[in-house]
Design an enzyme around this catalytic site. Structure first.
Site, PDB file in Angstrom:
ATOM      1  N   ARG A1111       0.846  -1.184   0.000  1.00 49.23           N
ATOM      2  CA  ARG A1111       0.000   0.000   0.000  1.00 49.23           C
ATOM      3  C   ARG A1111       0.885   1.239   0.000  1.00 49.23           C
ATOM      4  NH1 ARG A1111      -3.026   3.003   4.703  1.00 49.23           N
ATOM      5  NH2 ARG A1111      -4.037   4.586   3.414  1.00 49.23           N
ATOM      6  N   HIS A1156      -3.206  10.997   0.750  1.00 47.08           N
ATOM      7  CA  HIS A1156      -2.666  10.741   2.087  1.00 47.08           C
ATOM      8  C   HIS A1156      -2.096  12.052   2.626  1.00 47.08           C
ATOM      9  CE1 HIS A1156      -1.081   7.392   4.870  1.00 47.08           C
ATOM     10  NE2 HIS A1156      -0.877   8.542   5.486  1.00 47.08           N
ATOM     11  N   GLU A1201      -7.466   8.270   6.396  1.00 41.99           N
ATOM     12  CA  GLU A1201      -7.725   8.860   7.711  1.00 41.99           C
ATOM     13  C   GLU A1201      -8.330  10.264   7.623  1.00 41.99           C
ATOM     14  OE1 GLU A1201      -4.196   8.554  10.111  1.00 41.99           O
ATOM     15  OE2 GLU A1201      -4.226   6.364  10.095  1.00 41.99           O
ATOM     16  N   ASN A1343      -7.475   1.647   9.690  1.00 43.79           N
ATOM     17  CA  ASN A1343      -6.183   1.855  10.343  1.00 43.79           C
ATOM     18  C   ASN A1343      -6.394   1.844  11.854  1.00 43.79           C
ATOM     19  OD1 ASN A1343      -5.282   2.302   7.774  1.00 43.79           O
ATOM     20  ND2 ASN A1343      -4.819   4.474   8.050  1.00 43.79           N
ATOM     21  N   TYR A1345      -4.196   1.387  15.798  1.00 48.60           N
ATOM     22  CA  TYR A1345      -2.930   1.264  16.497  1.00 48.60           C
ATOM     23  C   TYR A1345      -3.079   0.946  17.985  1.00 48.60           C
ATOM     24  CZ  TYR A1345      -0.742   3.275  12.350  1.00 48.60           C
ATOM     25  OH  TYR A1345      -0.305   3.496  11.077  1.00 48.60           O
ATOM     26  N   GLU A1410      -3.551  -0.204   8.052  1.00 48.33           N
ATOM     27  CA  GLU A1410      -2.383   0.235   8.810  1.00 48.33           C
ATOM     28  C   GLU A1410      -2.472  -0.344  10.220  1.00 48.33           C
ATOM     29  OE1 GLU A1410      -1.460   4.415   9.090  1.00 48.33           O
ATOM     30  OE2 GLU A1410      -1.780   4.738   6.951  1.00 48.33           O
TER      31      GLU A1410
END
Length: 1526
Positions: A1111, A1156, A1201, A1343, A1345, A1410
């Site tokens: 990606r 992005h 995002e 995404n 985290y 992500e």
């Protein structure tokens, strides 16, 4: 009374026998006043059931949680029909507080708990097809928690809270409800019946019929006493019977339980017992209330003749306006109803005086029944106008029930409800009226059992806690526990009645009984070990620093899951002066702390004193309640020397003081709690200080005599002794610095002399026990030493190691070395003080010497090592000044805080959890691996931190875990842990400004109420689990579906460089990075990783990683320099052409992100994402990219995002374009346009390219997972939901569900209008836009985290995204850190948010686009933390896929290589490959995680090691596996 009844007989010829009611009047009417007032001091029968109760709608709250349906009480409250518009929406929040409620029950000591199930929580519509699994699980957890605490659950199926959906169809007036209730009961029996053995079908059904459908005072508010009220009773009776038969036919044989009904009834006394008409009226009263339900069930299946006759009479008298219509049972129905109860459940609260009257044609009991009820003015009133305290009525009623209803079928009677309300205002805790009420009613029940032979087997006090009392809202309080409805946490505090009831339960009535003997701690006979050689300089224990100090932070912080040994001693602590109060009560003498605190100018904040403290001297029951609730194994407390010996010597013995400690010790043993007794905890009798205190050697014998008395008096029950607590603190703070009593400032000599005497006093006391008591008592004796851990400033500097060792010897070895080693001070200390003394010109060392005889006497005088620990400090070598003479200057080291650890409420006492493990290891190495008890460990929070003490939870979570590591990993012989402390108390020099307690004590309230904090419940859970258990981290072995997408990711600005190369235009990030103070260390992306010139290198490392997808994002300005299609930069296109072709040649599929974050600067100059023309610009850009690359690219992300673009770039302003001056509007405008731009790009592809190119297009949305900071608190749960909806939901809801979520729209609109705006700050989509946006996805790009803990924050009228969200976030200290402050390792969150996406958005296909972790600081290619992160997160993803059915198809790591991490520059590194920026060629160097991740890819998951070595673990040099279409 006999004359009256004789008179009744004379009126009837022939002479008739008295009926049941008349018999009861006769029986008790002949009683003398003395007989009536007799108080029975006896116990109930063994096995008597003591209970308290609650009702679902009164306590649960969570009115919309888990899909719960609306009830009639929800509806009633929302329509403003309850007092002061109160609602039951949150109530006591018991839906989230199972642990807390069961905690209260343990404190009371009940063996039974009666609660009701909310029909609408289990079946939201009232019918089985609507079953809510979450609702069912709530009751599963409650039942299991009760049984786990030895409490029998008694379940009421229906307590007034009908599902509104059923009421909308007529409710209890509709016969169809019988089938619905039968099915509901069937479900409950089948689901819960293996654990629940006592069932009430209904509780107080008369109230439903009377107040719900007759007077309309209660929900559902129907006012129809002519028809509805009687029809409701009819249907309830049939429903009850059907439920009973279901149990009897299908469950009784296997489950062996009992099913009955809890009927409410007053006792009715004739107003004038000499009037036959009043006697008859009183009986009618009972038949219209109790008989209406009891007669059909317990006698003949039909209504009582009195009731039927009276109604028929009224029908004849009132042909034009019949006041009552009584349905009739068929013969079959009568037979089915009769006998359908295994017990007689009775709810009873009060009595009435009843007289005969003419009711006329008025509906309602009094009108139809021709009676009038009133109360005697002498009866004590309550907060309710219907409850008056008439205890004798209970005994009469019980006798009546026995005579009237249990003649044939003699089932037991359970008192299923008895209680009274107090006012909301006033002293809500000192509820003496409730105590008197309970005392009277419970005693009358005892009389009925003992003197009348009534088979009463249970007594239930209503209720466990204050709650929502129907139409009275929260204005009336029935609880044994006060609930603070003003506080979102809904803290519960025991009232005095709770302690009274606990005492009744403990005695099983009103006669004290001998408790079963519990000896306390079972310890082997520990003999003094062989003395150890003296410590070297530095000590050999320096190996602890050598082993632990070089640890990586990641390894140091790693959480350990495991358990302590089964005999591990869990306890809590206190000390006499801090909690007892009663400073001069019952002959107690003054202590040095009494003298100090009462002297003006003590310096203690707010002139705090311990005169009353927590008043534990007068509140033993309260303290035992807390300990019982926590189920601790041990309680450490200290004896007040001056309470036992007021002047410090035996001749002044104060027996009342001794009695107090006897009661305390006996109370502990009665509840299987081991007393751990400290004989001396700083509070020296003032009389002894007046003769010199510990500076005089005379104290050695005086102390020994005091200890001798304690051993002799208490030692038959106390098996764990500590002679003294923290002698080092006393010697230095009390006699050196003079900060604490006795406030002597002689820092060069007094501390050493005092310590010398303390050590000898301890040793002598130990020998006294050893010689006189050990053989007969078999206890343990030790001393509790305070020991902070120290870390050397620099492990690589030898003298810093020596300084750290010296610090430990001065701090701990001062006392421990003589006692545990050779009877003498440590060499490091002796040498140091001697040299200082010589340099100061003194002939001898200021440190006294022990004689050889004394050394032999001292060494080995401890059976175990008791240690108090709070913090860790950093020490470094320094040459201390020679003047003034001082213990502190003698040490030649300085101390500083461990600055990276959390601060606490006490200065210089940071929470450094890892220091505890090292300290325990040091004790193990230094003192020959002794058995160790942690006798104090805790943390201070500010006084204002009352009960929601998350910092204390984090403290215990991390400190206890370090203790577990020491035990399980390092082999430390850790035998017990004591949390400091039981309750907030007088904290020495801090007074009451800080608290260490697991319980909050309100020092401003004379009652000193104790309220459990969040930490108390957490600590209980740790004790219950005996450590830390979790299923979250357990590996699941298995594979992902074939063709799973394995990928890694980058972004153009972060890696490409070439910022002005080949015609590329400027982006907003080019400008942002070239603006001072925007990027850490002035880094920028001008060159970045130079990927623009390194396609081959990047392909090579992708192949090394073995991914099958890559990606990356396209730089908009590299293709369209000014952002428009006016000019296409072919050189830029050439780069992406080559990159895509190279990927395909390597069998790696490109996954392309169009945007992005690097917007063309030219577009920003005309408004950027705020200008809605951007939608068309983005569509044009997408069109060009699709047309040029779409033949080869099959996976697309439109925007990465959007949350960060909108909020971080346009709200907080810490990312490009760096705008922060309109945080209440601009982020929402930008978000609006991002969503529309995405939708247009998707439609463009769908309409123009899909048929030919056959690719997939979506958007990538990022979000943390959010958990409530306090899981017991609905406010925190709601805050966590808002965090999710304002994060992932902001963009996902319009795209996947259509339009913004109702939560976002409602909150932002209401806050906007409240601030005076005319409309919402959140833009609205038109109906056409909603339709166009909804469904614009081919997969869910996600995404993720980390996870956060959320809690509510009130921002007032601040018009800002944060204000709208109304939540703050924090992290659990047990979570592993990364190189980014915001990113904690929380694998469980990934599985949970994937399940959220599945449930919220219709289980879409998900590609994780992500996921990754960073590091900072020195470069280390051994990135074990990254391998750990990926293993745990990917495994959680596997669980989501295989166990939960989440349709996850791909996983992408962030990032391929270290790159420019936006505003943090190159400082945070997320890459699999390290980019050496010191080399102009920017080589990519593989970290260890490359091999780890590539193995997971090669195995397509996690092969089970139990199956032996798997071929996938042996990697070939290259090859990326078969790639299937996603």
């Amino acid at each position: 009374m006999k004359n009256v009844l004789d008179k009744l007989d004379m009126q009837d010829a022939p002479v008739r026998s008295w009926n049941s009611y008349e018999n009861i009047l006769h029986k008790f009417g002949d009683q003398t006043d003395d007989d009536k007032d007799l108080f029975l001091t006896k116990a109930f029968l063994p096995g008597f059931q003591w209970a308290t109760s609650s009702e679902s709608f009164k306590v649960e709250g969570g009115w919309l949680e888990g899909g719960k349906g609306e009830t009639i009480w929800d509806h009633f409250g929302h329509e403003g029909q309850a007092f002061a518009n109160h609602t039951a929406d949150l109530a006591c929040d018991s839906y989230n507080k199972i642990d807390i409620d069961v905690y209260l029950l343990r404190g009371l000591g009940v063996n039974t708990y009666q609660f009701s199930i909310s029909w609408a929580r289990v079946f939201p519509s009232g019918h089985r097809e609507s079953q809510s699994n979450e609702g069912v699980r709530y009751y599963d957890k409650l039942i299991d928690a009760l049984i786990g605490s030895g409490i029998q659950p008694v379940v009421t199926l229906y307590h007034w809270d009908l599902p509104q959906a059923l009421q909308d169809n007529g409710g209890w007036t509709n016969p169809s409800i019988i089938g619905a209730f039968k099915d509901y009961a069937d479900f409950c029996f089948s689901r819960f019946g293996s654990r629940v053995k006592n069932w009430n079908t209904f509780s107080s059904p008369w109230v439903v019929s009377h107040a719900g459908y007759g007077t309309g005072e209660h929900a559902p508010g129907v006012k129809d006493y002519v028809t509805a009220s009687y029809q409701v009773t009819h249907n309830i009776l049939k429903s009850h019977a059907e439920a009973w038969h279901v149990y009897n036919d299908y469950y009784r044989k296997t489950q062996g339980g009992k099913v009955g009904i809890a009927l409410n009834s007053d006792w009715a006394q004739p107003t004038d017992a000499t009037k036959p008409e009043d006697v008859a009226a009183a009986e009618r009263y009972l038949q219209f209330m109790l008989g209406w339900f009891a007669h059909p069930i317990f006698i003949d299946g039909d209504y009582p003749a009195v009731l039927k006759t009276q109604i028929e009479k009224k029908r004849n008298e009132c042909p034009g306006s019949v006041p009552a219509v009584l349905p009739a049972f068929t013969a079959e129905e009568k037979a089915r109803i009769k006998g359908t109860s295994d017990f007689f459940g009775l709810n009873h609260y009060t009595s009435r005086l009843v007289s005969s009257s003419v009711g006329g044609c008025n509906p309602g009991p009094e009108g139809v029944g021709d009676f009038q009820a009133k109360v005697d003015p002498s009866w004590p009133a309550t907060a309710s106008d219907w409850i008056y305290s008439v205890p004798s009525g209970l005994r009469s009623l019980l006798n009546y029930i026995k005579a009237e209803y249990l003649k044939v079928n003699s089932v037991p009677i359970y008192i299923t409800g008895n209680g009274m309300p107090t006012e909301y205002s006033g002293d809500t805790l000192a509820d003496t009226s409730r105590i008197e009420y309970m005392r009277g009613y419970i005693n009358e029940a005892l009389k009925a059992i003992d003197q009348d032979g009534v088979d009463v087997q249970r007594f239930t006090v209503q209720s466990l806690m204050d709650g929502f009392e129907g139409n009275q809202g929260y204005s009336e309080r029935f609880g044994l526990h006060h609930v603070n409805f003003e506080d979102g946490y809904r803290p519960r505090t025991p009232k005095q009645s709770a302690y009274f009831f606990a005492q009744i339960i403990e005695q099983n009535g009103f006669a004290s009984r001998k408790q079963d003997h519990f000896e306390g701690l079972k310890s082997p006979q520990v003999r003094r070990s062989t003395p150890l050689p003296p410590s070297e300089v530095p000590s050999a224990s320096k190996v602890v620093w050598e082993k632990f100090t070089p640890q990586k932070k990641f390894d140091r912080q790693m959480y350990h899951y495991g358990q302590f040994p089964l005999d591990f001693s869990w306890g809590v602590s206190s000390s006499a002066y801090q909690i007892e109060g009663g400073w001069n009560q019952d002959g107690k003498g003054p202590s040095v702390w009494d003298t100090f605190t009462q002297k003006p100018g003590s310096g203690i904040p707010e002139d705090g004193i311990g005169n009353v403290a927590c008043d534990s001297y007068n509140k033993l029951d309260e303290d035992l309640y807390m300990l019982r609730a926590m189920k601790v194994k041990s309680y450490r407390f200290s004896l007040s020397w001056s309470r036992i010996f007021p002047n410090g010597r035996r001749e002044s013995l104060n027996q009342k003081g001794v009695d107090y400690y006897n009661r305390l010790i006996d109370g502990l043993l009665a509840h299987d709690i081991t007393p751990m007794v400290t004989i001396y905890h700083w509070d020296l009798p003032q009389a002894l200080q007046d003769i010199g205190g510990w500076q005089t050697a005379e104290m050695i014998d005086i102390f020994n005599d005091y200890c001798d008395f304690c051993f002799a008096t208490f030692g038959n029950r106390v098996k764990f002794w500590m002679t003294m607590n923290d002698p080092q603190g006393l010697a230095w703070l009390g006699y050196g610095l003079g900060q604490i009593p006795p406030n002597i400032k002689e820092p060069g000599t007094a501390p050493y002399q005092v310590a010398h005497n303390l050590i000898k006093a301890h040793a002598k006391a130990y020998h006294t026990y050893d010689d006189k008591y050990r053989l007969s008592q078999g206890g343990l004796v030790s001393i509790a030493l305070n020991a902070e851990w120290v870390e050397p400033k620099d492990i690589n500097v030898p003298r810093e190691i020596v300084a750290a060792d010296r610090a430990m010897q001065f701090l701990v070895g001062w006392f421990a070395h003589p006692i545990f080693k050779n009877g003498d001070y440590p060499e490091a200390m002796k040498t140091q003080v001697l040299v200082k003394s010589e340099l100061q010109g003194l002939p001898l060392s200021r440190l006294p010497s022990f004689t050889e005889e004394e050394k032999n006497f001292i060494k080995g005088t401890a059976d175990i090592f008791c240690v108090n620990h709070y913090t860790t400090r950093i020490v470094s070598h320094v040459t201390g000044p020679l003047s003034p003479h001082s213990y502190q200057n003698d040490r030649d080291f300085t101390e500083e805080e461990e600055g990276s650890s959390p601060a606490t409420a006490i200065k210089n006492q940071r929470a450094v959890s890892w220091g505890l493990r090292r300290l325990l290891n040091w004790i193990k190495e230094e003192y020959g691996n002794p058995e160790i008890y942690i006798t104090n460990n805790g943390v201070a929070t500010k006084e204002k931190t009352s009960w929601d003490d998350i910092d204390r939870v984090f403290f215990y979570k991390t400190y206890i875990n370090e203790a577990l590591k020491a035990y399980e990993v390092d082999g430390v012989q850790l035998k017990g842990y004591t949390a400091a402390s039981l309750m907030d108390s007088f904290e020495w020099l801090n007074g009451y400004t800080v608290g260490f307690g697991l319980y909050h004590v309100d020092i401003t309230d004379p009652n000193r109420p104790r309220t459990p904090k969040f930490s108390a419940h957490f600590y209980f859970q740790v004790m219950k689990d005996n450590g830390f258990q979790t299923n979250d981290e357990r590996m699941l072995y298995g594979e992902f579906p074939q063709g799973f997408l394995w990928s890694t990711a980058t972004a153009s600005y972060q890696i490409e460089g070439g910022w002005r190369a080949d015609g590329k235009g400027l982006s907003i990030w080019d400008k942002f990075a070239h603006t001072p103070l925007r990027i850490f260390e002035n880094d920028n992306g001008d060159i970045a990783c130079d990927s623009y010139n390194k396609i081959d290198e990047d392909i090579a490392i992708l192949k090394q990683l073995r991914v099958n997808h890559y990606r990356f994002s396209i730089s908009w300005t590299r293709i369209l320099p000014d952002g428009t299609k006016n000019y296409i930069n072919e050189a830029g296109f050439s780069y992406y052409d080559r990159l895509v072709n190279a990927l395909l040649a390597a069998n790696i599929q490109p996954h392309v992100t169009l945007y992005h974050w690097d917007l063309p600067l030219a577009l920003q100059n005309v408004g950027g994402w705020e200008n809605d023309t951007i939608v068309e610009r983005f569509r044009d850009y997408a069109d060009i990219i699709f047309s040029r690359l779409g033949d080869r690219v099959k996976l697309w992300v439109t925007i990465n995002e959007p949350y960060n673009v909108a909020m971080v770039g346009h709200g907080y302003g810490v990312a490009a374009p760096g705008i922060s001056f309109r945080p209440g509007t601009l982020p929402y405008i930008v978000g609006h346009n991002l969503i529309k731009a995405h939708a247009e790009a998707w439609h463009l592809y769908n309409d123009k390219y899909r048929a030919k190119q056959n690719g997939k297009v979506s958007i990538t949305i990022n979000s943390d997972w959010s958990e409530p900071r306090n899981p017991y608190k609905q406010e925190d749960i709601d805050a966590a939901r808002r965090v999710i909806q304002f994060y992932i939901g902001w963009f996902a809801h319009p795209i996947f569900n259509g339009d913004y979520s109702e939560m976002m729209k409602t909150i932002i609109r209401e806050r906007s209008l409240a601030a005076g705006l005319t409309q919402s700050r959140l833009p609205e989509f038109t109906p056409e836009e909603i339709k166009r946006i909804k469904g614009t996805y081919d997969y869910f790009g996600f995404n993720h985290y980390t996870t956060v803990l959320a809690f509510p924050v009130e921002y007032g009228n601040l018009q800002h995204y944060d204000g709208d969200r109304g939540a703050g976030t924090t992290a659990d200290r047990a979570w592993l850190n990364s190189g980014s402050g915001w990113l904690k390792i929380t694998p469980f969150g990934l599985r949970r948010i994937l399940n959220f996406i599945k449930e919220e958005y219709g289980n879409p296909m998900i590609i994780i686009t992500e996921n990754g972790i960073s590091e900072r600081g020195p470069v280390d290619l051994k990135d074990s933390h990254r391998s750990y992160y990926y293993e745990k997160y990917i495994n959680q993803m596997l669980k989501a896929n295989l166990l939960d059915g989440v349709d996850v198809r791909g996983y992408t790591t962030w990032s391929l290589m270290d790159n420019l991490e936006w505003a943090t520059g190159f400082a945070e590194r997320f890459g699999h490959f390290y980019v050496n920026r010191s080399d102009p060629k920017l080589p990519r160097v593989a970290k260890e995680s490359v091999s780890f991740f590539s193995t997971i890819i090669n195995c397509n998951g996690f092969p089970d090691p139990a199956s032996g070595p798997h071929d996938c673990m042996k990697q070939e040099p290259e090859g990326n596996g078969e790639v299937a279409a996603v």
